[in-house]
Design an enzyme around this catalytic site. Structure first.
Site, PDB file in Angstrom:
ATOM      1  N   HIS A   1      -8.433  -1.624   0.366  1.00 39.25           N
ATOM      2  CA  HIS A   1      -7.368  -2.586   0.081  1.00 39.25           C
ATOM      3  C   HIS A   1      -8.060  -3.896  -0.246  1.00 39.25           C
ATOM      4  O   HIS A   1      -8.987  -4.272   0.468  1.00 39.25           O
ATOM      5  CB  HIS A   1      -6.492  -2.859   1.301  1.00 39.25           C
ATOM      6  CG  HIS A   1      -5.922  -1.651   1.983  1.00 39.25           C
ATOM      7  ND1 HIS A   1      -4.586  -1.485   2.192  1.00 39.25           N
ATOM      8  CD2 HIS A   1      -6.517  -0.548   2.508  1.00 39.25           C
ATOM      9  CE1 HIS A   1      -4.370  -0.354   2.839  1.00 39.25           C
ATOM     10  NE2 HIS A   1      -5.525   0.237   3.047  1.00 39.25           N
TER      11      HIS A   1
ATOM     12  N   CYS B   1       0.789  -1.230   0.000  1.00 38.11           N
ATOM     13  CA  CYS B   1       0.000   0.000   0.000  1.00 38.11           C
ATOM     14  C   CYS B   1       0.827   1.289   0.000  1.00 38.11           C
ATOM     15  O   CYS B   1       0.519   2.195  -0.772  1.00 38.11           O
ATOM     16  CB  CYS B   1      -1.080   0.014   1.081  1.00 38.11           C
ATOM     17  SG  CYS B   1      -0.778  -0.978   2.517  1.00 38.11           S
TER      18      CYS B   1
ATOM     19  N   ASP C   1      -2.744  -7.843  -5.321  1.00 41.58           N
ATOM     20  CA  ASP C   1      -3.098  -6.683  -4.519  1.00 41.58           C
ATOM     21  C   ASP C   1      -3.645  -5.556  -5.388  1.00 41.58           C
ATOM     22  O   ASP C   1      -3.323  -5.455  -6.569  1.00 41.58           O
ATOM     23  CB  ASP C   1      -1.829  -6.192  -3.808  1.00 41.58           C
ATOM     24  CG  ASP C   1      -2.146  -5.489  -2.496  1.00 41.58           C
ATOM     25  OD1 ASP C   1      -3.332  -5.383  -2.162  1.00 41.58           O
ATOM     26  OD2 ASP C   1      -1.205  -5.048  -1.831  1.00 41.58           O
TER      27      ASP C   1
END
Length: 735
Positions: A590, A410, A459
């Site tokens: 996320h 992130c 991700d």
RNA sequence: GCUGCUGUAGCGUAGUGGUAGCGCGGCGCCUUGGUAAGGCGCAGGUCGUGGGUUCGAUCCCCACCAGCAGCUCCA
């Protein structure tokens, strides 16, 4: 009088205080004999409890060995029997908790002489004696203060502590007596020990008192029990079968992956076949992301330490990370120093040594950045104040160039977002990457591909306006569900991870948390999903929704996850310009539908028992010539199929075809093509299917079409013998 | 990280205080075959690593490494 409503709908009047045993007897002699316990208004009670409190009517059911609840009662009683046997064989042993589990029971025991695995047969022998004696379990109650004295007199210190910590608010506490054995226990129990038809003690392991790693570690004895030997045998057989689909075993057999101590624990080496499966899955996801408006990004494997200080990952998960890399070697030293100081493990000698080192460095090394001398001054000035000492070291470390092997993607993605200004018109921004991250997981946690130290997340981070949260979050739940169903992974549960109000590990404002948690809960509710809301399961920056599956031995693993985060945008001061021409804070989502590719593939191996569906199979087709004379024809077939994009191999060894078929079958190759005289002259192939066996002769065109269709639909044909265990398991774990 | 157990050839395993067998696999030869194991032969082991005890250790002891089960942890 009480009114009892029986399962068949009939109604019966009995006087207040009647015992279920009596009701059972009045219903039938055989029922009374088979009775294990009773269920009254959905509560399981002893046969000898008294029926009370009949405002209106009570629902009443006699439980026998046919009922699942009765099995749990039996196992709980068996835990008592085990504890009784242990007390006979290990004088002075103290008992902690001993509940029934989904598939058995355990009892936590603290014995002055440790119990060893070799002792289990002796304990079983003693248990058999107790069961043969068939003494009743007798319940009695005592006022709490008397109860405390009783357990104290019995020498059961953990029970005393349990009463003091957790049970004080109850006026009376219940006990069960069985012969010489008395145990504080809520119950219920089977009427007598003889009801245990079959049992087995399975293992011993350590377990902390009250599940707290800072408390004493006890010995946990695991066992299981059934009403009859047949059920026990079936269960043990099922355990054996489940172990055969263990991804660690199959991964080796099928050459999917390996782990080498030379590379390191928890670091997966993907062998060609495993890499093929992974590559296909990655392609599958990439295609979906493209359809759903994601943009690909790539980011490096390391990042500035400062970045992870800002995000909070470094301070929060320091112990679970590979140590930071400093460009100046002194950095490592001071970092170690600081870590020891903060964890109260810094001895005086060590501190002196560190001080000396830093002093020397300040004098002799001309390339030390950040003025070590000043740091030493601040450190000395701190005196005994640990926090100030730490500050001094931190100040110096903060001026060092340090990097972290990334434990998370992130912060990198956030920097990409920050690289340009954003208008509300651009949002949502969806940045996706197969990001490989490294976490220094505890040694005892490592397990095959399911718990590793280096893994790749599918991700992505979404930067959205507050108004977009619901739609985007929901779309991601859809994506996870789509991925799971595409692979036939239907045996999962949904967990809404909320913060634990007792804990201080969370960052951000309470109101943001409140908002985020409410959003998630209302989302799963409005979608009608089955879920369990669990406190303490949130990420430190926000609540999340996880999809949890079980492996071949029943352990749970988080796969897909979608997380809502108000906090990192704040920490990184993210903005977009709104309609009002003023800056606003975006919200982050996320998400990773697979979770990690390592874990996902590990679970998939177990799910398919190694027999991947055609679209995923590393080797889709194997050409098997009847003899070496047909090698050339076989290779022609191979090339033809390869040109259509299929993964093909040929087995031209001078072995008989039965042998080669057996091998292909064991290697779980979906299609085998037998070619010999007949096929060569007719220009066909004989097709053998992994599931259905010999399909007879076919033209190449026919085969190509068949394969194409099967791949295109991502058909899952194989939930056959090999994976039958999974559906059994699913049924078993259904509730 | 903690408790307990385990570590013998590529894989699965037997075994012992006097330096090791078996099966599968591999290689070679024979067999050239029709839908889940053809025959014969050969090669392959610092018995996880490092110390110690012993005349002698794969075996006993210690440490480390790795794995297994459970606990704790999991961004």
């Amino acid at each position: 009088m009480l009114t009892l409503k029986l399962p068949d709908g009939s109604v019966r009047q009995v006087p207040e205080g009647t015992r279920p045993r009596e009701v059972a007897a009045s219903l039938g002699k055989r029922l009374a004999q088979a009775a294990i316990a009773a269920k009254v208004n959905d509560k399981v009670v002893d046969l000898d409890s008294e029926l009370r409190d009949g405002n209106g009517e009570l629902s009443f059911q006699v439980l026998t060995d046919k009922d699942k609840e009765a099995l749990a009662v039996l196992r709980h009683s068996c835990a008592h029997i085990m504890a009784r046997a242990v007390l006979r064989l290990f004088p002075g042993a103290q008992l902690a908790f001993g509940p029934a589990l989904e598939n058995g029971f355990y009892y936590d025991i603290d014995s002055p002489t440790p119990i060893r695995e070799e002792d289990l047969p002796r304990i079983e022998e003693e248990m058999r004696k107790i069961i043969a004696a068939a003494e009743p379990f007798e319940r009695f109650e005592r006022p709490t203060s008397e109860a405390r004295e009783l357990v104290r007199d019995l020498g059961q210190g953990y029970k005393v502590e349990h009463i003091d910590d957790d049970l004080k608010q109850y006026p009376t506490l219940s006990f069960y007596r069985q012969g010489e054995f008395i145990d504080l226990c809520r119950g219920p129990h089977v009427p007598h020990a003889g009801k245990v038809g079959a049992f087995k003690l399975l293992s011993i392991a350590g377990a902390y008192w009250k599940n707290d790693a800072s408390r004493k570690q006890l010995q946990r004895l695991y066992g299981t029990a059934f009403f009859n030997q047949k059920d026990l045998d079936a269960y043990l057989h099922q355990l054996e079968e489940a172990k055969k689909r263990d991804h660690r075993v199959l991964g080796k057999q099928l050459k999917l992956f390996t782990i080498s101590p030379a590379v390191g624990s928890g670091l997966i080496l993907w062998m060609p076949k495993g890499a093929t499966v992974r590559g296909i899955l990655e392609g599958f996801i990439k295609e979906e992301l493209l359809k759903r408006g994601y943009q690909p990004v790539y980011t490096p494997h390391i990042g500035r330490l400062e970045l992870y200080r800002t995000s909070g990952h470094f301070p929060y998960y320091r112990d679970a990370q590979y140590p930071p890399l400093f460009l100046h070697q002194l950095g490592q030293t001071v970092d170690t120093w600081l870590a020891l100081l903060e964890s109260d493990q810094l001895s005086e000698q060590a501190e002196a040594a560190f001080l000396k080192l830093l002093e020397e460095a300040g004098k002799t090394m001309t390339d030390v950045p950040g003025e070590p001398a000043a740091t030493l001054g601040r450190y000395a000035a701190a005196g005994k104040d640990k926090a100030k000492k730490a500050e001094a070291l931190q100040a110096w470390l903060g001026r060092q160039e340090g990097y972290l092997v990334k434990p998370m993607n992130c912060p990198h993605h956030i920097q990409i977002y920050k690289a340009e200004p954003h208008s509300y018109r651009d949002l949502p921004v969806r940045l996706a990457e197969f990001g490989t991250v490294y976490r220094f997981e505890q040694t005892g946690e490592l397990a095959g591909m399911t718990r590793v130290r280096g893994f790749t997340q599918d991700d992505a981070h979404l930067f959205v306006t507050p108004e977009q949260i619901e739609e985007e979050f929901s779309a991601n739940l859809d994506l996870v569900l789509f991925v799971l169903s595409s692979l036939g992974l239907n045996d999962y549960r949904v967990r809404v991870g909320l913060r634990d109000p007792q804990s201080d590990k969370y960052v951000g404002k309470a109101e943001n948390w409140e908002k985020a948690e409410q959003t998630l809960l209302s989302l799963v509710q409005s979608r009608g999903m089955n879920f369990s809301a669990e406190k303490g399961e949130a990420a430190f920056y926000g609540p999340k929704i996880d999809f949890v599956v079980r492996d071949c031995i029943g352990r749970e693993w988080q796969l897909g996850t979608v997380q809502l985060d108000y906090n990192l945008p704040e920490r990184f001061d993210l903005e977009y310009i709104g309609k009002d021409n003023a800056p606003h804070r975006p919200v982050m989502i996320h998400r990773a539908p697979f979770g990690s590719l390592e874990r996902f593939v590990g679970i998939l191996i177990e799910h398919f028992a190694g027999a991947f569906p055609l679209w995923l199979a590393p080797e889709q087709v194997r050409v098997i010539p009847v003899s070496e004379r047909f090698r050339e024809y076989g290779q022609r077939i191979e090339n033809e199929l390869r040109s259509h994009g299929f993964r093909v191999a040929g087995d031209y060894r001078p072995e008989k075809i039965g042998y080669k078929i057996r091998e292909a079958q064991l290697e779980k190759v979906p299609y085998m093509l037998i070619v010999g005289e007949k096929e060569q002259s007719a220009g066909t192939i004989s097709v053998r299917d992994r599931v259905d066996g010999d399909l007879g002769a076919m033209s190449i065109a026919e085969l190509v079409k068949r394969l194409h269709d099967e791949v295109k639909e991502r058909r899952i044909r194989q939930v056959s013998t090999a994976s039958a265990g999974l559906s059994e398991r699913g049924a078993q774990f259904a509730d």
